[in-house]
Design an enzyme around this catalytic site. Structure first.
Site, PDB file in Angstrom:
ATOM      1  N   VAL A 233       0.843  -1.206   0.000  1.00 19.31           N
ATOM      2  CA  VAL A 233       0.000   0.000   0.000  1.00 19.31           C
ATOM      3  C   VAL A 233       0.878   1.256   0.000  1.00 19.31           C
ATOM      4  O   VAL A 233       0.660   2.178  -0.791  1.00 19.31           O
ATOM      5  CB  VAL A 233      -0.958   0.014   1.214  1.00 19.31           C
ATOM      6  CG1 VAL A 233      -1.728   1.326   1.275  1.00 19.31           C
ATOM      7  CG2 VAL A 233      -1.923  -1.165   1.155  1.00 19.31           C
ATOM      8  N   GLY A 234       1.888   1.273   0.879  1.00 23.80           N
ATOM      9  CA  GLY A 234       2.741   2.456   1.018  1.00 23.80           C
ATOM     10  C   GLY A 234       3.489   2.784  -0.264  1.00 23.80           C
ATOM     11  O   GLY A 234       3.530   3.936  -0.706  1.00 23.80           O
TER      12      GLY A 234
ATOM     13  N   HIS B 274     -14.557  -0.315   9.524  1.00 19.29           N
ATOM     14  CA  HIS B 274     -14.021  -1.073   8.393  1.00 19.29           C
ATOM     15  C   HIS B 274     -13.971  -2.548   8.783  1.00 19.29           C
ATOM     16  O   HIS B 274     -12.944  -3.086   9.138  1.00 19.29           O
ATOM     17  CB  HIS B 274     -12.615  -0.549   8.072  1.00 19.29           C
ATOM     18  CG  HIS B 274     -12.008  -1.165   6.851  1.00 19.29           C
ATOM     19  ND1 HIS B 274     -12.645  -1.213   5.643  1.00 19.29           N
ATOM     20  CD2 HIS B 274     -10.796  -1.736   6.655  1.00 19.29           C
ATOM     21  CE1 HIS B 274     -11.858  -1.796   4.758  1.00 19.29           C
ATOM     22  NE2 HIS B 274     -10.735  -2.125   5.356  1.00 19.29           N
TER      23      HIS B 274
END
Ligand code: TXD
Length: 315
Positions: free
Chosen positions: A15-16, A177
């Site tokens: 993701v990063g 979430h």
């Protein structure tokens, strides 16, 4: 002051690093990518900078293992932690990721006291609460990314089902979430028409269930990690709205102080995002059933905040 905006991304994993690529290639800001793994963020930075001439971007990325290099950031995004493995629930990650996020948030804010903090690490709503507690920042400067992603998934499933352009679909998912997130058909539209007028209730229920299971479906398929492409797009949407003061109205995990009958909790609600962070939390006129679902989702987040708070912060 920085000449250009500066975004620090903590955690140089899937993701990063994907987010870093988006920010750099769209020339939004200079990026500092930090990870605990020696050499890894430096390698990604070199790789991305070498694409600069080909992509035609001006902004630069640097990789580091030291928070000193993150000083003066405008936005700090925390993706550090362990991803879910097949069969693992988000809550299994509670303690281990909690310790990582607390430490990352504290160190990042020590070097960038004016930064806004976007948390991405799971379990998302709990991690956002811990980061806020650990940094003592004003709550409008701390937020979690999940609602935009969950809404984007619902949006895609609606477009697929109806065979219409995804561009005409707007979808809204509130709540934590997790499996109890609250997709809202009444507020999800195609060209302005609520999907409740376009789809049978049974079909809507199927799309809602798939949305609630959206992350797990991808984990099961990939086996070696979770979703990262749409998540990076969702974080990017938040970062750009903040840096360009766009005032996007999107669902983010925000601190509630009485809205929806909820207090002292971070959970996904519609917000306006600008330079100051969460500049406004919108309180929708939910039906008793929708409100009940949101409160149930929030109750599960609160339970985990309590567990995390007791096991980490109080020790
Ligand atoms: O909607 C959402 N919020 C999410 C959340 C959508 C997708 C992913 N979601 C969560 O983000 C996922 O469950 C994980 O908790 C994080 C990051 O997911 P990613 O897929 O990027 O995981 P990786 O590839 O394992 O990357 C994590 C990186 C890895 O490089 C580690 O070395 C690093 O985090 N890491 C650290 N960096 C800095 N400091 C510390 N302490 C640290 N510990 C691990």
């Amino acid at each position: 002051m920085n000449k250009f905006p500066r975004v620090t991304i903590i955690g140089g994993g899937k993701v990063g690093s994907t987010l870093a690529q988006r920010v750099i290639e769209k020339d939004l800001a200079d990026v500092v990518l930090l990870d605990v793994v020696a050499g890894m963020p430096q390698g990604i930075a070199l790789d991305l900078n070498q694409a600069g001439g080909l992509e035609g971007n001006q902004r630069q990325i640097s990789g580091t293992n030291d928070y000193i290099d993150t000083a003066g950031s405008d936005v700090v995004v925390i993706t550090a932690g362990l991803p879910r493995k097949p069969g693992m629930s988000r809550n299994d990650l509670l303690k281990i990721n909690g310790e990582i996020v607390i430490q990352a948030a504290q160190q990042a804010i020590a070097h960038s006291p004016d930064a806004l903090l976007i948390i991405v690490t799971n379990p998302l709503d709990v991690m956002t609460y811990l980061a806020w507690q650990a940094t003592k920042l004003p709550p409008q400067r701390v937020m979690g990314m999940a609602g935009i992603l969950d809404s984007a998934r619902f949006q895609y499933f609606i477009a697929q089902e109806l065979g219409v352009s995804i561009k005409d679909v707007n979808a809204l998912v509130l709540g934590g979430h997790g499996d109890l997130m609250v997709p809202l058909p009444r507020y999800s539209t195609v060209g302005g028409v609520p999907i409740t007028e376009l789809l049978e209730p049974g079909v809507i229920d199927r799309l809602i269930a798939r949305t609630q299971n959206g992350g797990a479906e991808i984990v099961e398929l990939m086996r070696t990690g979770g979703a990262y492409l749409a998540p990076a797009s969702a974080i990017y949407t938040m970062v750009v709205s903040i840096l360009e003061n766009q005032k996007r109205q999107v669902p983010v995990a925000a601190y509630l102080q009485g809205q929806y009958g909820l207090e002292d909790i971070f959970v996904g609600v519609p917000c306006r995002l600008g330079q100051q962070g969460v500049e406004e939390v919108l309180e929708l006129d939910l039906t008793p059933e929708e409100l009940g679902q949101l409160q149930r989702s929030a109750a599960s987040v609160r339970e985990n905040i309590q567990i995390a708070y007791n096991s980490i912060l109080a020790s």
